[in-house]
Design a protein around this motif. Structure first.
Motif, PDB file in Angstrom:
ATOM      1  N   LEU A  97       0.852  -1.136  -0.003  1.00 25.42           N
ATOM      2  CA  LEU A  97       0.061  -0.070   0.023  1.00 25.42           C
ATOM      3  C   LEU A  97       0.893   1.338   0.031  1.00 25.42           C
ATOM      4  N   VAL A  98       0.755   2.220  -0.844  1.00 27.36           N
ATOM      5  CA  VAL A  98       1.294   3.388  -0.803  1.00 27.36           C
ATOM      6  C   VAL A  98       0.329   4.791  -0.745  1.00 27.36           C
ATOM      7  N   GLU A  99       0.744   5.778  -0.051  1.00 28.78           N
ATOM      8  CA  GLU A  99      -0.011   6.826   0.200  1.00 28.78           C
ATOM      9  C   GLU A  99       0.894   8.074  -0.626  1.00 28.78           C
ATOM     10  N   PHE A 100       0.601   8.533  -1.556  1.00 32.60           N
ATOM     11  CA  PHE A 100       1.044   9.794  -2.459  1.00 32.60           C
ATOM     12  C   PHE A 100       0.601  10.977  -1.816  1.00 32.60           C
ATOM     13  N   TYR A 101       1.480  11.997  -1.503  1.00 35.04           N
ATOM     14  CA  TYR A 101       0.853  13.243  -1.040  1.00 35.04           C
ATOM     15  C   TYR A 101       1.728  14.464  -1.685  1.00 35.04           C
ATOM     16  N   TRP A 102       1.159  15.535  -1.415  1.00 35.42           N
ATOM     17  CA  TRP A 102       1.823  16.828  -2.242  1.00 35.42           C
ATOM     18  C   TRP A 102       2.020  17.565  -1.066  1.00 35.42           C
ATOM     19  N   ALA A 103       3.417  17.678  -0.761  1.00 36.82           N
ATOM     20  CA  ALA A 103       3.938  18.404   0.481  1.00 36.82           C
ATOM     21  C   ALA A 103       3.528  19.861   0.708  1.00 36.82           C
ATOM     22  N   PHE A 104       3.342  20.632  -0.408  1.00 31.79           N
ATOM     23  CA  PHE A 104       2.883  21.726  -0.473  1.00 31.79           C
ATOM     24  C   PHE A 104       1.624  21.923   0.425  1.00 31.79           C
ATOM     25  N   LYS A 105       0.595  21.110   0.124  1.00 33.47           N
ATOM     26  CA  LYS A 105      -0.492  21.145   0.878  1.00 33.47           C
ATOM     27  C   LYS A 105      -0.705  20.305   2.230  1.00 33.47           C
ATOM     28  N   ASP A 106       0.444  19.467   2.473  1.00 37.02           N
ATOM     29  CA  ASP A 106       0.139  18.614   3.398  1.00 37.02           C
ATOM     30  C   ASP A 106       0.792  19.346   4.912  1.00 37.02           C
ATOM     31  N   ARG A 107       0.356  18.915   5.983  1.00 41.63           N
ATOM     32  CA  ARG A 107       1.003  19.209   7.393  1.00 41.63           C
ATOM     33  C   ARG A 107       2.314  19.461   7.307  1.00 41.63           C
ATOM     34  N   ILE A 108       3.073  18.468   6.489  1.00 42.22           N
ATOM     35  CA  ILE A 108       4.750  18.459   6.694  1.00 42.22           C
ATOM     36  C   ILE A 108       5.140  19.906   6.080  1.00 42.22           C
ATOM     37  N   GLY A 109       4.436  20.538   5.460  1.00 43.85           N
ATOM     38  CA  GLY A 109       4.907  21.792   4.820  1.00 43.85           C
ATOM     39  C   GLY A 109       5.082  22.952   6.085  1.00 43.85           C
ATOM     40  N   GLU A 110       4.498  22.462   7.253  1.00 42.97           N
ATOM     41  CA  GLU A 110       4.712  23.382   8.297  1.00 42.97           C
ATOM     42  C   GLU A 110       6.182  23.200   8.964  1.00 42.97           C
ATOM     43  N   TYR A 111       6.828  22.169   8.690  1.00 46.12           N
ATOM     44  CA  TYR A 111       8.054  21.795   9.379  1.00 46.12           C
ATOM     45  C   TYR A 111       9.414  21.763   8.710  1.00 46.12           C
ATOM     46  N   LEU A 156      11.432  14.457  -3.912  1.00 53.85           N
ATOM     47  CA  LEU A 156      10.737  13.533  -3.048  1.00 53.85           C
ATOM     48  C   LEU A 156      11.142  13.733  -1.683  1.00 53.85           C
ATOM     49  N   ILE A 157       9.979  13.528  -0.815  1.00 54.00           N
ATOM     50  CA  ILE A 157      10.288  13.692   0.745  1.00 54.00           C
ATOM     51  C   ILE A 157       9.563  12.339   1.546  1.00 54.00           C
ATOM     52  N   LYS A 172      18.006   5.814   2.136  1.00 51.51           N
ATOM     53  CA  LYS A 172      19.572   6.105   1.692  1.00 51.51           C
ATOM     54  C   LYS A 172      20.170   5.249   0.692  1.00 51.51           C
ATOM     55  N   ARG A 173      19.672   4.095   0.680  1.00 52.33           N
ATOM     56  CA  ARG A 173      20.026   3.156  -0.604  1.00 52.33           C
ATOM     57  C   ARG A 173      19.306   3.842  -1.889  1.00 52.33           C
ATOM     58  N   ALA A 174      18.180   4.458  -1.760  1.00 48.84           N
ATOM     59  CA  ALA A 174      17.855   5.021  -2.981  1.00 48.84           C
ATOM     60  C   ALA A 174      18.030   6.417  -3.246  1.00 48.84           C
ATOM     61  N   GLY A 175      18.904   7.143  -2.482  1.00 47.24           N
ATOM     62  CA  GLY A 175      19.522   8.367  -2.737  1.00 47.24           C
ATOM     63  C   GLY A 175      18.885   9.691  -1.705  1.00 47.24           C
ATOM     64  N   PHE A 176      18.084   9.073  -0.770  1.00 47.48           N
ATOM     65  CA  PHE A 176      17.540   9.878   0.119  1.00 47.48           C
ATOM     66  C   PHE A 176      18.797  10.726   0.916  1.00 47.48           C
ATOM     67  N   ARG A 177      18.789  12.001   1.170  1.00 47.50           N
ATOM     68  CA  ARG A 177      19.722  12.331   2.186  1.00 47.50           C
ATOM     69  C   ARG A 177      19.047  13.063   3.300  1.00 47.50           C
ATOM     70  N   TYR A 178      19.414  12.554   4.398  1.00 47.95           N
ATOM     71  CA  TYR A 178      18.704  12.940   5.798  1.00 47.95           C
ATOM     72  C   TYR A 178      19.045  14.404   6.350  1.00 47.95           C
ATOM     73  N   HIS A 179      18.098  15.360   6.753  1.00 52.17           N
ATOM     74  CA  HIS A 179      18.329  16.494   7.187  1.00 52.17           C
ATOM     75  C   HIS A 179      18.165  16.568   8.763  1.00 52.17           C
ATOM     76  N   LEU A 191      13.504  13.978   8.687  1.00 49.19           N
ATOM     77  CA  LEU A 191      13.108  14.585   7.228  1.00 49.19           C
ATOM     78  C   LEU A 191      14.320  14.143   6.301  1.00 49.19           C
ATOM     79  N   ALA A 192      13.850  13.663   5.112  1.00 48.95           N
ATOM     80  CA  ALA A 192      14.993  13.231   4.070  1.00 48.95           C
ATOM     81  C   ALA A 192      14.437  13.523   2.731  1.00 48.95           C
TER      82      ALA A 192
END
Length: 215
Positions: A97-111, A156-157, A172-179, A191-192
């Motif tokens: 199962l996967v949930e795709f979301y637009w970060a610009f409209k999501d609560r995550i954008g507050e962080y 991607l986030i 990290k294997r897929a190229g995400f960089r952790y912040h 956050l990556a």
């Protein structure tokens, strides 16, 4: 990708528009056939209910949930314009199962300093009856190929639970960089971020390791 006309308009990716009927197919010769389609409540909720109540799904935070609770939750998500859940299949069987979301409209954008081209996803695997080598990695590449096939997706986030060591390794294997760490109401999360260029570099590294027989 098999993509119909985006009925929600060109301002959002088609995969966030349930009326578009967007789906995605990929054959990985060393593994098998993968298929993505928008979640169907009547068909998919029984599987999801079983998965989220398994001990390994603790980070999904739906332990001891009823079928009704799971159905209501995903009914609400389908009706949310910036989120769209998809069901993933492996050789024609429900597998993730996967949930795709637009970060610009999501609560995550507050962080963090969110950008309009930021899109994220949450993924939950089905319990494995028979382990398949590199299965989680292959699922990850299917999802990232799907999202990066849309030109509106620039980065991607992910915001995984800080305790979930397995997903950190995969990210990290897929190229995400952790912040940095953030404190969400229900968890402390990393956050990556991953751009197309970082993902392409990660795929090339995988090819080199495979050629060398390292993985």
């Amino acid at each position: 990708m098999q993509q119909k006309r985006n009925k929600c308009g060109d301002h959002i990716p088609a995969f966030l528009c349930p009326e578009s009927g967007t789906c995605f197919d990929r054959l990985i010769p060393s593994c098998g056939h993968f298929h993505l389609r928008p979640l169907q409540l009547d068909t998919d909720v029984p599987f999801i209910h079983e998965w989220v109540n398994k001990p390994y799904a603790v980070y999904w935070q739906l332990q001891n949930s009823t079928v009704e609770k799971v159905r209501n939750m995903y009914s609400d998500l389908i009706g949310t314009e910036h989120i769209q859940p998809f069901m993933g299949f492996y050789n024609d069987k429900p597998a993730f199962l996967v949930e795709f979301y637009w970060a610009f409209k999501d609560r995550i954008g507050e962080y963090y300093d969110v950008q309009t081209g930021d899109y994220g996803f949450h993924i939950l695997m089905a319990p494995a009856d028979t382990p398949v080598r590199n299965f989680s990695w292959n699922v990850f590449t299917v999802l990232m190929d799907f999202m990066f096939s849309e030109e509106k997706v620039e980065r991607l986030i992910v915001e995984p639970d800080a305790r979930n060591e397995k997903i950190h390794l995969l990210n990290k294997r897929a190229g995400f960089r952790y912040h940095h760490l953030i404190n969400l109401p229900e968890k402390t999360a990393h956050l990556a971020f991953c751009t197309r260029e970082q993902y392409i570099t990660a795929l090339e590294r995988e090819r080199q390791l495979q050629a060398a027989g390292t993985i």
